[in-house]
Every structure is written in C-alpha cells, then in structure tokens.
Design a protein around this motif. Structure first.
Motif, PDB file in Angstrom:
ATOM      1  N   MET A  20     -36.173  12.248  13.978  1.00  0.00           N
ATOM      2  CA  MET A  20     -34.735  12.103  13.804  1.00  0.00           C
ATOM      3  C   MET A  20     -34.117  11.939  15.188  1.00  0.00           C
ATOM      4  SD  MET A  20     -31.660  12.418  12.339  1.00  0.00           S
ATOM      5  CE  MET A  20     -30.670  12.821  13.729  1.00  0.00           C
ATOM      6  N   ASN A  21     -33.347  10.900  15.372  1.00  0.00           N
ATOM      7  CA  ASN A  21     -32.736  10.617  16.663  1.00  0.00           C
ATOM      8  C   ASN A  21     -31.232  10.854  16.581  1.00  0.00           C
ATOM      9  OD1 ASN A  21     -31.536   9.220  18.904  1.00  0.00           O
ATOM     10  ND2 ASN A  21     -33.502   8.205  19.226  1.00  0.00           N
ATOM     11  N   VAL A  22     -30.786  11.965  17.147  1.00  0.00           N
ATOM     12  CA  VAL A  22     -29.381  12.348  17.094  1.00  0.00           C
ATOM     13  C   VAL A  22     -28.501  11.336  17.821  1.00  0.00           C
ATOM     14  CG1 VAL A  22     -27.728  14.112  17.836  1.00  0.00           C
ATOM     15  CG2 VAL A  22     -29.883  14.792  16.798  1.00  0.00           C
ATOM     16  N   THR A  23     -28.974  10.833  18.962  1.00  0.00           N
ATOM     17  CA  THR A  23     -28.176   9.864  19.719  1.00  0.00           C
ATOM     18  C   THR A  23     -27.893   8.632  18.881  1.00  0.00           C
ATOM     19  OG1 THR A  23     -29.117  10.653  21.800  1.00  0.00           O
ATOM     20  CG2 THR A  23     -28.089   8.468  21.820  1.00  0.00           C
ATOM     21  N   ARG A  24     -28.918   8.099  18.231  1.00  0.00           N
ATOM     22  CA  ARG A  24     -28.714   6.920  17.369  1.00  0.00           C
ATOM     23  C   ARG A  24     -27.712   7.212  16.268  1.00  0.00           C
ATOM     24  NH1 ARG A  24     -33.025   2.852  16.152  1.00  0.00           N
ATOM     25  NH2 ARG A  24     -34.135   2.597  18.078  1.00  0.00           N
ATOM     26  N   LEU A  25     -27.872   8.358  15.618  1.00  0.00           N
ATOM     27  CA  LEU A  25     -26.967   8.715  14.530  1.00  0.00           C
ATOM     28  C   LEU A  25     -25.530   8.792  15.026  1.00  0.00           C
ATOM     29  CD1 LEU A  25     -26.268   9.641  11.673  1.00  0.00           C
ATOM     30  CD2 LEU A  25     -26.979  11.949  12.333  1.00  0.00           C
ATOM     31  N   LEU A  26     -25.302   9.460  16.137  1.00  0.00           N
ATOM     32  CA  LEU A  26     -23.945   9.610  16.647  1.00  0.00           C
ATOM     33  C   LEU A  26     -23.356   8.293  17.126  1.00  0.00           C
ATOM     34  CD1 LEU A  26     -24.359  13.011  18.498  1.00  0.00           C
ATOM     35  CD2 LEU A  26     -23.083  12.581  16.383  1.00  0.00           C
ATOM     36  N   VAL A  27     -24.158   7.465  17.786  1.00  0.00           N
ATOM     37  CA  VAL A  27     -23.665   6.162  18.252  1.00  0.00           C
ATOM     38  C   VAL A  27     -23.320   5.269  17.054  1.00  0.00           C
ATOM     39  CG1 VAL A  27     -24.321   4.026  19.450  1.00  0.00           C
ATOM     40  CG2 VAL A  27     -24.758   6.260  20.521  1.00  0.00           C
ATOM     41  N   LEU A  28     -24.210   5.210  16.078  1.00  0.00           N
ATOM     42  CA  LEU A  28     -23.916   4.428  14.869  1.00  0.00           C
ATOM     43  C   LEU A  28     -22.681   4.977  14.156  1.00  0.00           C
ATOM     44  CD1 LEU A  28     -27.549   3.892  13.546  1.00  0.00           C
ATOM     45  CD2 LEU A  28     -25.998   2.086  14.332  1.00  0.00           C
ATOM     46  N   GLY A  29     -22.559   6.296  14.110  1.00  0.00           N
ATOM     47  CA  GLY A  29     -21.392   6.910  13.480  1.00  0.00           C
ATOM     48  C   GLY A  29     -20.105   6.565  14.201  1.00  0.00           C
ATOM     49  N   ALA A  30     -20.132   6.603  15.529  1.00  0.00           N
ATOM     50  CA  ALA A  30     -18.937   6.265  16.308  1.00  0.00           C
ATOM     51  C   ALA A  30     -18.545   4.806  16.119  1.00  0.00           C
ATOM     52  CB  ALA A  30     -19.180   6.569  17.789  1.00  0.00           C
ATOM     53  N   SER A  88     -32.183  18.890   7.901  1.00  0.00           N
ATOM     54  CA  SER A  88     -32.907  19.464   9.030  1.00  0.00           C
ATOM     55  C   SER A  88     -32.561  20.927   9.259  1.00  0.00           C
ATOM     56  CB  SER A  88     -32.589  18.664  10.300  1.00  0.00           C
ATOM     57  OG  SER A  88     -33.257  19.211  11.400  1.00  0.00           O
ATOM     58  N   PHE A  89     -33.534  21.677   9.756  1.00  0.00           N
ATOM     59  CA  PHE A  89     -33.292  23.057  10.185  1.00  0.00           C
ATOM     60  C   PHE A  89     -32.972  23.100  11.678  1.00  0.00           C
ATOM     61  CE2 PHE A  89     -35.591  25.905   6.880  1.00  0.00           C
ATOM     62  CZ  PHE A  89     -34.981  25.221   5.846  1.00  0.00           C
ATOM     63  N   ASP A  90     -33.157  21.989  12.372  1.00  0.00           N
ATOM     64  CA  ASP A  90     -32.824  21.910  13.786  1.00  0.00           C
ATOM     65  C   ASP A  90     -31.304  21.924  13.904  1.00  0.00           C
ATOM     66  OD1 ASP A  90     -33.839  20.968  16.689  1.00  0.00           O
ATOM     67  OD2 ASP A  90     -31.972  19.915  16.164  1.00  0.00           O
ATOM     68  N   LEU A  91     -30.761  22.849  14.670  1.00  0.00           N
ATOM     69  CA  LEU A  91     -29.314  23.043  14.715  1.00  0.00           C
ATOM     70  C   LEU A  91     -28.577  21.815  15.226  1.00  0.00           C
ATOM     71  CD1 LEU A  91     -26.984  24.950  14.160  1.00  0.00           C
ATOM     72  CD2 LEU A  91     -27.307  25.904  16.447  1.00  0.00           C
ATOM     73  N   ILE A  92     -29.107  21.132  16.219  1.00  0.00           N
ATOM     74  CA  ILE A  92     -28.426  19.947  16.751  1.00  0.00           C
ATOM     75  C   ILE A  92     -28.457  18.816  15.733  1.00  0.00           C
ATOM     76  CG2 ILE A  92     -28.514  18.161  18.544  1.00  0.00           C
ATOM     77  CD1 ILE A  92     -29.375  20.390  20.490  1.00  0.00           C
ATOM     78  N   GLU A  93     -29.599  18.582  15.109  1.00  0.00           N
ATOM     79  CA  GLU A  93     -29.685  17.539  14.092  1.00  0.00           C
ATOM     80  C   GLU A  93     -28.757  17.856  12.921  1.00  0.00           C
ATOM     81  OE1 GLU A  93     -33.773  17.017  12.948  1.00  0.00           O
ATOM     82  OE2 GLU A  93     -34.357  16.404  14.967  1.00  0.00           O
ATOM     83  N   LEU A  94     -28.803  19.074  12.447  1.00  0.00           N
ATOM     84  CA  LEU A  94     -27.962  19.484  11.335  1.00  0.00           C
ATOM     85  C   LEU A  94     -26.487  19.364  11.696  1.00  0.00           C
ATOM     86  CD1 LEU A  94     -27.740  20.589   8.470  1.00  0.00           C
ATOM     87  CD2 LEU A  94     -28.077  22.891   9.413  1.00  0.00           C
ATOM     88  N   SER A  95     -26.146  19.704  12.921  1.00  0.00           N
ATOM     89  CA  SER A  95     -24.763  19.582  13.389  1.00  0.00           C
ATOM     90  C   SER A  95     -24.293  18.128  13.359  1.00  0.00           C
ATOM     91  CB  SER A  95     -24.622  20.136  14.808  1.00  0.00           C
ATOM     92  OG  SER A  95     -24.911  21.505  14.834  1.00  0.00           O
ATOM     93  N   ALA A  96     -25.143  17.217  13.812  1.00  0.00           N
ATOM     94  CA  ALA A  96     -24.783  15.793  13.790  1.00  0.00           C
ATOM     95  C   ALA A  96     -24.595  15.320  12.350  1.00  0.00           C
ATOM     96  CB  ALA A  96     -25.858  14.966  14.495  1.00  0.00           C
ATOM     97  N   GLY A  97     -25.452  15.783  11.454  1.00  0.00           N
ATOM     98  CA  GLY A  97     -25.292  15.427  10.047  1.00  0.00           C
ATOM     99  C   GLY A  97     -24.005  15.971   9.465  1.00  0.00           C
ATOM    100  N   LEU A  98     -23.708  17.219   9.770  1.00  0.00           N
ATOM    101  CA  LEU A  98     -22.478  17.834   9.275  1.00  0.00           C
ATOM    102  C   LEU A  98     -21.251  17.115   9.826  1.00  0.00           C
ATOM    103  CD1 LEU A  98     -21.124  20.056   7.633  1.00  0.00           C
ATOM    104  CD2 LEU A  98     -21.355  21.566   9.611  1.00  0.00           C
ATOM    105  N   ALA A  99     -21.313  16.711  11.092  1.00  0.00           N
ATOM    106  CA  ALA A  99     -20.189  15.995  11.703  1.00  0.00           C
ATOM    107  C   ALA A  99     -19.870  14.698  10.959  1.00  0.00           C
ATOM    108  CB  ALA A  99     -20.504  15.694  13.166  1.00  0.00           C
ATOM    109  N   LEU A 100     -20.904  14.066  10.411  1.00  0.00           N
ATOM    110  CA  LEU A 100     -20.730  12.742   9.792  1.00  0.00           C
ATOM    111  C   LEU A 100     -20.895  12.754   8.277  1.00  0.00           C
ATOM    112  CD1 LEU A 100     -22.710  10.846  12.539  1.00  0.00           C
ATOM    113  CD2 LEU A 100     -20.238  10.687  12.127  1.00  0.00           C
TER     114      LEU A 100
END
Length: 172
Positions: free
Chosen positions: A1-11, A93-105
């Motif tokens: 899971m790539n948080v940067t990709r998710l956030l950039v695509l989301g933005a 995800s149980f990874d807090l950063i990944e889960l946070s990015a998912g929750l944000a979007l």
C-alpha cells in the motif's frame, strides 16, 4: 500500500486536476505532515512515476513566472481505479498511517460502502485487541527485556483507540 500515491491521487481528484505545487498545498492544508511521513519530494516523484504508468495524464502546461513551468495533472481511468484500490486497501489496514490516509479520503466512496468498510475494520481491530489482551494476561508483567507485557498493552490500547474512532465515524 503506497500512502503517497493514495494522497496524491486524492488531492488531484479533490481539485479536479492540479499541478505539483497545488497538490503540495492541498496536502499541507490537510496537515498530512502531522500524521504521515510524506515529504514534498515524494509528491513530485509520485507524479512522475504515475504519469509514466499511465495513472495520470498531462492536461495542460503553463509557463512559470520564475523557474520551470507548471504541469496540470488529471487522473486517467487507470488512475481512478488505482485510487479506489489503494483507498480500499488503506481502509482495511492496521497500519496507522495507511488507515489514516484511508479515513481522510473515505468520503470518496459511496457512503454505505465507506461505513461498511470502517465498521469491518473496527471489528477486526477489536478482535485483535482481544487476542493481544489474552496474550498479555498470560505474559509475566515483570519479565524485563523486551517488556513483552508492556508492548502488548501498548498495541492493544492503540488498536482499541483506532477501533473506537472508526466505529464513531462509521455511525455517521
């Protein structure tokens, strides 16, 4: 899971297309630096890579006032599919950063699906809390290094807190 990709695509999705600086500004507005390890250089690298992979397309190029010009990126159909794949992975995800990015979007998903995914992840987190607490109950509290009992308590508290937030959000 790539948080940067998710956030950039989301933005890019939120802005309806954006150039690199606008994407960085959006991410700063979202205060991602406080809950991720995202660096501004990562944004530009992700843009270049995702354009090469056909996830982004260049919609327009504008000359810069000073320095290089601005490239306006939009998501392609493949980029949209990638966004939703990454979003769904992050929400499980149980990874807090990944889960946070998912929750944000999460609001990018249909409301019912977002709520179901959040509730399912909260349930999985609660199940893990129960397993960790059962393990902590049979682990000596004064065992010394590596302080396994304390680590189990830390992780169960973290997962329980995450589950509580997801449960609250899933109820709407």
């Amino acid at each position: 899971m790539n948080v940067t990709r998710l956030l950039v695509l989301g933005a890019i999705r939120v802005n309806g297309g954006a150039h690199g600086y606008a994407i960085r500004q959006t991410l700063e507005d979202w205060q991602v630096q406080s809950w991720t390890r995202l660096h501004s250089g990562s944004v530009y690298h992700a843009l270049t890579q995702m354009e090469k992979e056909g996830l982004l397309a260049v919609e327009a190029e504008a000359p810069g006032n000073r320095g290089p010009g601005k490239t306006l990126f939009v998501t392609t159909a493949a980029g949209e599919a990638e966004f939703f794949t990454l979003l769904r992975q992050a929400l499980g995800s149980f990874d807090l950063i990944e889960l946070s990015a998912g929750l944000a979007l999460v609001d990018a998903l249909p409301k019912a699906e977002g709520r179901e995914r959040l509730a399912a992840t909260a349930q999985s987190l609660r199940e893990n809390v129960a397993r960790l607490e059962a393990l902590a109950a049979i682990t000596p509290a004064d065992a010394g290094t590596p302080r396994t009992h304390d680590l189990l308590a830390l992780w169960s508290a973290n997962l329980a807190a995450s589950a509580a937030v997801l449960e609250r959000v899933s109820r709407g």
